[in-house]
Design a protein around this motif. Structure first.
Motif, short mmCIF file in Angstrom:
data_model
loop_
_atom_site.label_atom_id
_atom_site.label_comp_id
_atom_site.label_asym_id
_atom_site.label_seq_id
_atom_site.Cartn_x
_atom_site.Cartn_y
_atom_site.Cartn_z
N ILE A 1 -0.94 -0.65 -4.48
CA ILE A 1 -2.28 -0.10 -4.37
C ILE A 1 -2.13 1.27 -3.71
N SER A 2 -2.59 2.32 -4.38
CA SER A 2 -2.42 3.68 -3.88
C SER A 2 -3.72 4.21 -3.29
N ILE A 3 -3.62 4.84 -2.14
CA ILE A 3 -4.77 5.46 -1.48
C ILE A 3 -4.41 6.91 -1.23
N ALA A 4 -5.12 7.82 -1.88
CA ALA A 4 -4.73 9.23 -1.89
C ALA A 4 -5.96 10.12 -1.68
N PRO A 5 -5.76 11.37 -1.22
CA PRO A 5 -6.87 12.30 -1.05
C PRO A 5 -7.09 13.23 -2.24
N LEU B 1 0.83 -1.20 0.00
CA LEU B 1 0.00 0.00 0.00
C LEU B 1 0.87 1.26 0.00
N PHE B 2 0.52 2.20 -0.87
CA PHE B 2 1.04 3.55 -0.77
C PHE B 2 -0.08 4.44 -0.26
N ILE B 3 0.18 5.19 0.80
CA ILE B 3 -0.81 6.07 1.40
C ILE B 3 -0.25 7.49 1.41
N GLY B 4 -0.86 8.38 0.64
CA GLY B 4 -0.38 9.76 0.59
C GLY B 4 -0.80 10.47 -0.67
N GLU B 5 -0.28 11.67 -0.86
CA GLU B 5 -0.64 12.48 -2.03
C GLU B 5 -0.04 11.89 -3.30
N LEU B 6 -0.70 12.14 -4.42
CA LEU B 6 -0.29 11.52 -5.68
C LEU B 6 1.00 12.09 -6.25
N LYS B 7 1.53 13.15 -5.66
CA LYS B 7 2.83 13.66 -6.10
C LYS B 7 3.92 12.60 -5.91
N ALA B 8 3.68 11.62 -5.05
CA ALA B 8 4.67 10.57 -4.79
C ALA B 8 4.33 9.27 -5.49
N TYR B 9 3.27 9.25 -6.29
CA TYR B 9 2.81 8.01 -6.92
C TYR B 9 3.91 7.34 -7.75
N ALA C 1 -4.32 8.82 -15.28
CA ALA C 1 -2.94 8.33 -15.41
C ALA C 1 -2.55 7.36 -14.30
N PHE C 2 -3.48 7.05 -13.38
CA PHE C 2 -3.12 6.28 -12.20
C PHE C 2 -3.83 4.93 -12.18
N ASN C 3 -3.09 3.90 -11.88
CA ASN C 3 -3.63 2.54 -11.81
C ASN C 3 -3.76 2.09 -10.36
N ASN C 4 -4.72 1.20 -10.13
CA ASN C 4 -4.93 0.62 -8.79
C ASN C 4 -4.96 1.71 -7.72
N LEU C 5 -5.86 2.67 -7.94
CA LEU C 5 -5.95 3.84 -7.08
C LEU C 5 -7.32 3.94 -6.42
N HIS D 1 1.36 -10.89 4.66
CA HIS D 1 1.89 -9.63 5.18
C HIS D 1 1.57 -8.51 4.19
N VAL D 2 1.38 -7.32 4.72
CA VAL D 2 1.18 -6.15 3.87
C VAL D 2 2.16 -5.06 4.30
N PHE D 3 2.96 -4.61 3.34
CA PHE D 3 3.87 -3.49 3.58
C PHE D 3 3.19 -2.20 3.16
N VAL D 4 3.46 -1.13 3.92
CA VAL D 4 2.87 0.18 3.68
C VAL D 4 4.00 1.20 3.62
#
Length: 466
Positions: free
Chosen positions: A48-52, A19-27, A59-63, A113-116
């Motif tokens: 898997i990206s979770i962003a506000p 999981l990536f959690i944060g703003e899409l500037k870091a996608y 342009a973003f996959n699995n978001l 396991h899930v890495f974040v």
């Protein structure tokens, strides 16, 4: 489910996800994180990206765009709207989300396991499953302490030169401190609340009244320092492996406007090689101090350099820097093939408490005189604006770096543009520019083209200050 604004997540039971959690500037950094995990576990990973962010998502996959206030904001504006959500609030709300917890439960049913990872580790993020979920980055419970500017100056003044400074608690002490410091600060003063980033809660002032009118809290701790005229604002990116191992990636020059507003960076730095060596040494010393506290991972240090080449420490950012993607993409071309990336090093530090033994130091002299130059520009709007057109990202940023390194081409891309007919609220990113070229001159020309394209995409064109 109002909190979930958009999703295109499709899970493949044969794939291992993080999981990536944060703003899409870091996608874009997800590719480096995936490679780091694959290096550790010898199995493919996908993000898997979770962003506000309420921006164009094509342009973003699995978001999943998680934003509990999006519906109300859009209804109030009567149109699409873009605004920044504080990561503290986002992390807290996301931790309590039924959708996110269901997603995590599903992942843990198909993988053990899930890495974040996050751009900045946040203590408000609590996904539970303590033994099955691991944050790939600095410990979140350290961040509030490490981001305290008053603590930074008290601590790092022992290992790096700092400007004349004072620490004041409350508005009354601030008034007295400004009076004392003002008598020996002919060029003005810099004032910052203990916790401030990107120019928020800080200012450069010429007289005490300017600061006292803005900073009025009787309980806040303030850092005040004499403003020091300078010619350069360098930033250094590095990775802490432990209390003795620090990897320094390089030095870039920041573009700072109005004394405290970051707008982008250029690389390599134009500072003399000897000054860059000192900057790297100070940053490594600061990293070792962070390591003693248990910090493991990527961080950045900001400095100023005077006309006489005197160096002064400004702050530590205990997180990824805004130019981490550019540093990673450049090092991918500048280091030997297969050398560990910054995220390889961060993952190894978190999982093994040390840096990988096969890490490769950059050839800093070759970089300074080399043919790979990059620059960035962040267009953060200063007033509410409305966009008249959209700017699509033309190619992956890593591809732009590879094309320059292999063929000597030059170009720019616009990243994370908010889209067409969007109300972009003050303090929000309209978009970013990344430019890459074989020469500094060509890179700056490409950067200017990109900044102009961004400015032309809004109704009331703002003045670009690069």
């Amino acid at each position: 489910m109002d909190e979930l604004h958009f999703t295109n997540i499709h899970l493949d039971p044969t794939v291992t996800y993080f999981l990536f959690i944060g703003e899409l500037k870091a996608y874009g950094l997800n590719k480096f994180v995936a490679k780091a995990l694959e290096r550790e576990f010898n199995t493919p990973f996908k993000a898997i990206s979770i962003a506000p962010d309420l921006i164009d998502t094509t342009a973003f996959n699995n978001l999943a765009v998680f934003n509990p206030t999006a519906k109300a904001e859009i209804e109030a504006a009567g149109r699409k709207v873009a605004y920044r959500t504080p990561m503290s609030i986002f992390s807290d709300k996301l931790s309590k989300s039924a959708y996110i917890n269901s997603l995590l439960k599903t992942l843990l049913e198909q993988q053990d396991h899930v890495f974040v990872w996050m751009f900045e580790s946040r203590p408000e993020l609590n996904l539970g499953h303590k033994d099955m979920v691991t944050l790939l980055g600095p410990k979140a419970d350290l961040i509030e302490h490490l981001n305290d500017k008053t603590w930074q100056y008290e601590t790092f003044s022992k290992v790096a030169p700092v400007v004349d400074f004072m620490i004041c608690c409350g508005s009354e002490a601030l008034e007295q401190g400004l009076k004392e410091l003002g008598e020996r600060s002919p060029h003005g003063m810099f004032v910052s609340a203990s916790h401030s980033a990107g120019g928020a809660q800080s200012m450069v002032c010429q007289c005490a009244d300017d600061a006292l009118g803005r900073f009025t809290c009787p309980e806040t701790h303030y850092l005040i320092s004499g403003y020091t005229p300078h010619t350069h604002d360098p930033t250094v990116l590095a990775v802490v492996g432990n209390d003795s191992e620090v990897y320094v990636a390089g030095v870039a020059d920041m573009n700072i406007v109005d004394g405290n507003k970051f707008r982008g960076s250029t690389f390599p730095s134009v500072l003399p090689a000897s000054v860059q060596t000192d900057l790297r040494d100070y940053t490594a010393a600061i990293g070792r101090e962070l390591g003693k506290l248990g910090f493991r991972g990527i961080y950045g240090c900001d400095y100023i350099v005077t006309q006489n080449e005197d160096i002064f420490f400004i702050e530590v950012n205990a997180r990824k820097q805004g130019t981490t993607m550019e540093f990673c993409s450049a090092l991918e071309q500048l280091l030997p093939k297969g050398a560990p990336s910054l995220f390889d090093m961060e993952a190894h530090a978190v999982l093994h408490d040390k840096l990988p033994t096969d890490k490769k130091e950059p050839d800093f002299d070759a970089i300074i005189n080399g043919n790979l130059h990059w620059g960035t520009f962040n267009h953060k709007v200063e007033t509410d604006v409305v966009t008249t057109s959209e700017i699509k990202q033309s190619l992956p940023e890593r591809t732009l770096f590879a094309q320059t390194a292999v063929d000597g081409l030059h170009g720019h891309i616009v990243l994370e543009h908010t889209g067409e007919n969007v109300l972009v609220k003050a303090g929000t990113f309209l978009g970013r520019v990344a430019a890459v070229a074989a020469t500094r001159k060509d890179m700056l020309q490409e950067l200017k083209k990109g900044t102009n394209r961004l400015a032309e995409s809004i109704v009331n064109r703002e003045t670009n200050r690069y």
